[in-house]
Motif scaffolding. Sequence first.
Motif, PDB file in Angstrom:
ATOM      1  N   ASP A  19       0.810  -1.213   0.000  1.00  0.00           N
ATOM      2  CA  ASP A  19       0.000   0.000   0.000  1.00  0.00           C
ATOM      3  C   ASP A  19       0.840   1.257   0.000  1.00  0.00           C
ATOM      4  OD1 ASP A  19      -0.368   0.804   3.359  1.00  0.00           O
ATOM      5  OD2 ASP A  19       0.716  -0.971   2.662  1.00  0.00           O
ATOM      6  N   SER A  62      -1.644   4.490 -11.506  1.00  0.00           N
ATOM      7  CA  SER A  62      -2.504   4.156 -10.375  1.00  0.00           C
ATOM      8  C   SER A  62      -1.660   3.964  -9.131  1.00  0.00           C
ATOM      9  CB  SER A  62      -3.296   2.881 -10.675  1.00  0.00           C
ATOM     10  OG  SER A  62      -2.399   1.795 -10.867  1.00  0.00           O
ATOM     11  N   GLU A  64      -2.414   2.652  -4.825  1.00  0.00           N
ATOM     12  CA  GLU A  64      -3.380   2.214  -3.825  1.00  0.00           C
ATOM     13  C   GLU A  64      -3.432   3.260  -2.714  1.00  0.00           C
ATOM     14  OE1 GLU A  64      -4.265  -1.572  -0.851  1.00  0.00           O
ATOM     15  OE2 GLU A  64      -2.673  -1.667  -2.347  1.00  0.00           O
ATOM     16  N   THR A  66      -4.461   4.474   0.630  1.00  0.00           N
ATOM     17  CA  THR A  66      -4.972   4.130   1.952  1.00  0.00           C
ATOM     18  C   THR A  66      -5.596   5.368   2.579  1.00  0.00           C
ATOM     19  OG1 THR A  66      -2.893   4.689   3.051  1.00  0.00           O
ATOM     20  CG2 THR A  66      -3.135   2.426   2.222  1.00  0.00           C
TER      21      THR A  66
END
Length: 641
Positions: A19, A62, A64, A66
């Motif tokens: 992440d 892209s 991720e 959090t």
Amino acid sequence: MEGAAPAGLAAAPRGAPADLGGAPRAAPAGLGGASRAAPAGLGGASRAAPAGLARRPPPGDSIEWTDANTTIICSLFAKQVKKGNRSNTHLNSVGYDEVSNEFFNLTAIRLTKRQMKNKWDKLKTDLTTWKKLMRKQTGAGWDIARGVTDEWWKKARAEIPGCGKFRKKTLQNEEDLTVMFANITNDESDHWNPMSSNPIIPPTQEDVDNGHVNEVHDVPDDCDDDGVAWDETDEVQEESESDSDDSNDESEVFWNLMLGAAEIAQIYSDLYLVKNPPRTSGVSGTGWLLETMKSPGECHRQLRVNNEIFLDLHGVLVGRYGLRPSMHISTKEMLAMFLYTCAGNESNRRAQNRFKHSGETISRKFDEVLNALMAMAKYFIRPKNPNFPTVHKRIRDDKRAYPHFKDCIGALDGTHIRVALSPDEQVRYIGKTGIATQNVLAVCDFDMRFTYVSTGQPGAMHDTSVLYNALRVDEEFFPHPPQGKYYVVDAGYPNRPGYLAPYKGERYHLPEWHRGIEPKTPMERFNRIHSSIRNVIERSFGLLKMKWQILWKMPPYPMYNQKMIVVATMVLHNFIREHGGQDEDFARFDRDPNFVPTIPERYNKYAVSQAASDWSTSALNAPTMDVFRDELATALSLAWN
């Protein structure tokens, strides 16, 4: 140290959290991984990456996100906006660079400009969706325990795409998001219709307009709730109240109230009693109006209405919609001030010189006539018969359109009208042309009468979004087509039940047909007739702007006044059309069905390009309406000759 990676694949640190942008253990070399065997010319790295090397986000654009990283990026974005690094709808290069560096320092993740821009756009969409949901919800929207039903959420999802994510989790970082997107988000709250329950005038401004002194002047920080001055000794007196004499307290309160009353009286005197010296002239405003009405054709040239229509309009406003005279100004002169200003887009100073009144008086009387026209709008901007029981003469007399378009009841379209706002307020009103406009949606019948209007939506909003919002917000009084009938719309709207759009990718606009060959295919023939019928809304907008030139270059009135002025001109347009007397402008349009007025030379530089309108939409067509259009095109083509 990792063992040797297969040729062409990159080795990644063993413990890099996914992440936080850690690369997969086997990433293609071309995506930025460091391979032991990568050729030097392809960006290969040494076997051991330097300790300070940034961890890259996943391949492509892209990442991720959090909750922790989202909170950080929102905080950094908001910081840059406060520093002035948001020049328009996005951060400038300086802002993006600083966000990238600070985000790297906090997370060891290096973001690209595209990644930051994508996140910015996503957050803006979330905030807009959240605002729409908050206007709809009756309680704590996302909390089922508080009584919001599944049916409520089902309806909300249909009306507000993307709101489902907030059912169990509220919008995060709302304070930072509000800072980031201040004055640039379009949540459809700007929409206004004269029949709407939405207040057109903000509450604080309404108090000012009504003469409430406490809203005209802010209460200083060193005053209590009643506007009475206080000092630090008041607090001491309060603490020792039991030791003081009651008579002294009453006396002090009395004199404080007297002082406050004196201050209010002074404010009232400054606002309403102390005026500039009166203007004197051999010809007063009333005298000029009488001379204008006596000169043949002069009333139409100056006020855009002839004598008969002027007097009848005056009678309606006074008799039915509350227009009242003042001590020194008649209602006829008030109406003349309003028409003079709107017809020629005349400034307040020119109106002062023409009518020999102060600027404050001109402005106040303009607003009084405007409010009377708003009351009139509820009865004049609507269909004559909402059931449309008969086929209009315009369709019935067109041999190619009838009987194929016998169920067409009018046209719907949008037009862009300039707005005058401060630089900070106008950002979200700037659309494709780079000009700040409001996207005005209107429906008209084949008599060139406006039957619905929605004003105020920012020019950056797509035509389809403006329509869908109007259908939702004004559901009770929007002139919905009866079952089996429809409006014609252009390609900026989807082909849906009640709204018949043309075929895309085919010739459509009338000038294309006038200088080209005759249509051959069923789709071309359909578009040819469709364009001819829909031309009524284009001609109605053209006549409206030709007659009331204030719409070319709106003066810097408050935004709610700019919305009301658009509606007022449509009320005047409809009243003139319905009036039995002959109007020169409408007569010219009636003589030539293809007449389109030219832009006055003085407004050429203010004209909004046709590119401001949307000529396509991503909204899906309804299959049943597509079948209906195909059948209509086939029948029309077979009967063409």
